[in-house]
Design a protein around this motif. Structure first.
Motif, mmCIF file in Angstrom:
data_model
loop_
_atom_site.group_PDB
_atom_site.id
_atom_site.type_symbol
_atom_site.label_atom_id
_atom_site.label_comp_id
_atom_site.label_asym_id
_atom_site.label_seq_id
_atom_site.Cartn_x
_atom_site.Cartn_y
_atom_site.Cartn_z
ATOM 1 N N THR A 190 0.865 -1.169 0.000
ATOM 2 C CA THR A 190 0.000 0.000 0.000
ATOM 3 C C THR A 190 0.900 1.217 0.000
ATOM 4 O O THR A 190 1.815 1.318 0.813
ATOM 5 N N THR A 223 1.068 5.356 0.246
ATOM 6 C CA THR A 223 0.385 6.566 0.679
ATOM 7 C C THR A 223 1.324 7.734 0.449
ATOM 8 O O THR A 223 2.450 7.731 0.944
ATOM 9 N N GLU A 279 -5.310 8.919 0.975
ATOM 10 C CA GLU A 279 -5.484 7.975 -0.133
ATOM 11 C C GLU A 279 -4.469 6.839 -0.036
ATOM 12 O O GLU A 279 -3.295 7.078 0.221
ATOM 13 N N GLN A 280 -4.951 5.617 -0.250
ATOM 14 C CA GLN A 280 -4.073 4.450 -0.287
ATOM 15 C C GLN A 280 -4.111 3.857 -1.686
ATOM 16 O O GLN A 280 -5.184 3.636 -2.237
#
Length: 95
Positions: free
Chosen positions: A38, A40, A47-48
């Motif tokens: 993930t 960021t 938001e990822q």
């Protein structure tokens, strides 16, 4: 006025972005081809963005390993951004 040899602009392919980073050699078991990350960004911390590891390099002279992951295109992602990366996948077990 532009001078000969002076760059006027840069063309960037934002459809094929990668995130690249270095990890310590003792962290390498957490990173393998196909692992899910993930991402960021500092600019958009809420938001990822999913990424998939596409390359894990050899250990360098400083005990570091270079890792690259492919990102899905997104309008808020562009080359040169600063980001945090989190491993989401659990390493496969050895037979």
């Amino acid at each position: 006025m532009a001078q000969p040899g002076e760059a006027l602009f840069t063309i960037v392919d934002i459809e094929h972005l990668k995130v690249s980073f270095d990890v310590l050699e003792n962290e390498v078991p957490r990173y393998w081809d196909g692992a899910i990350l993930t991402v960021t960004t500092v600019a958009f911390p809420s938001e990822q963005h999913p990424a998939t590891i596409s390359a894990v390099g050899p250990v360098d002279d400083n005990g570091m390993v270079h890792v690259e992951a492919t990102l899905q295109p997104h309008p808020h992602l562009s080359p040169g951004m600063t980001a945090f990366v989190t491993v989401q996948s659990i390493p496969p077990s050895n037979p």
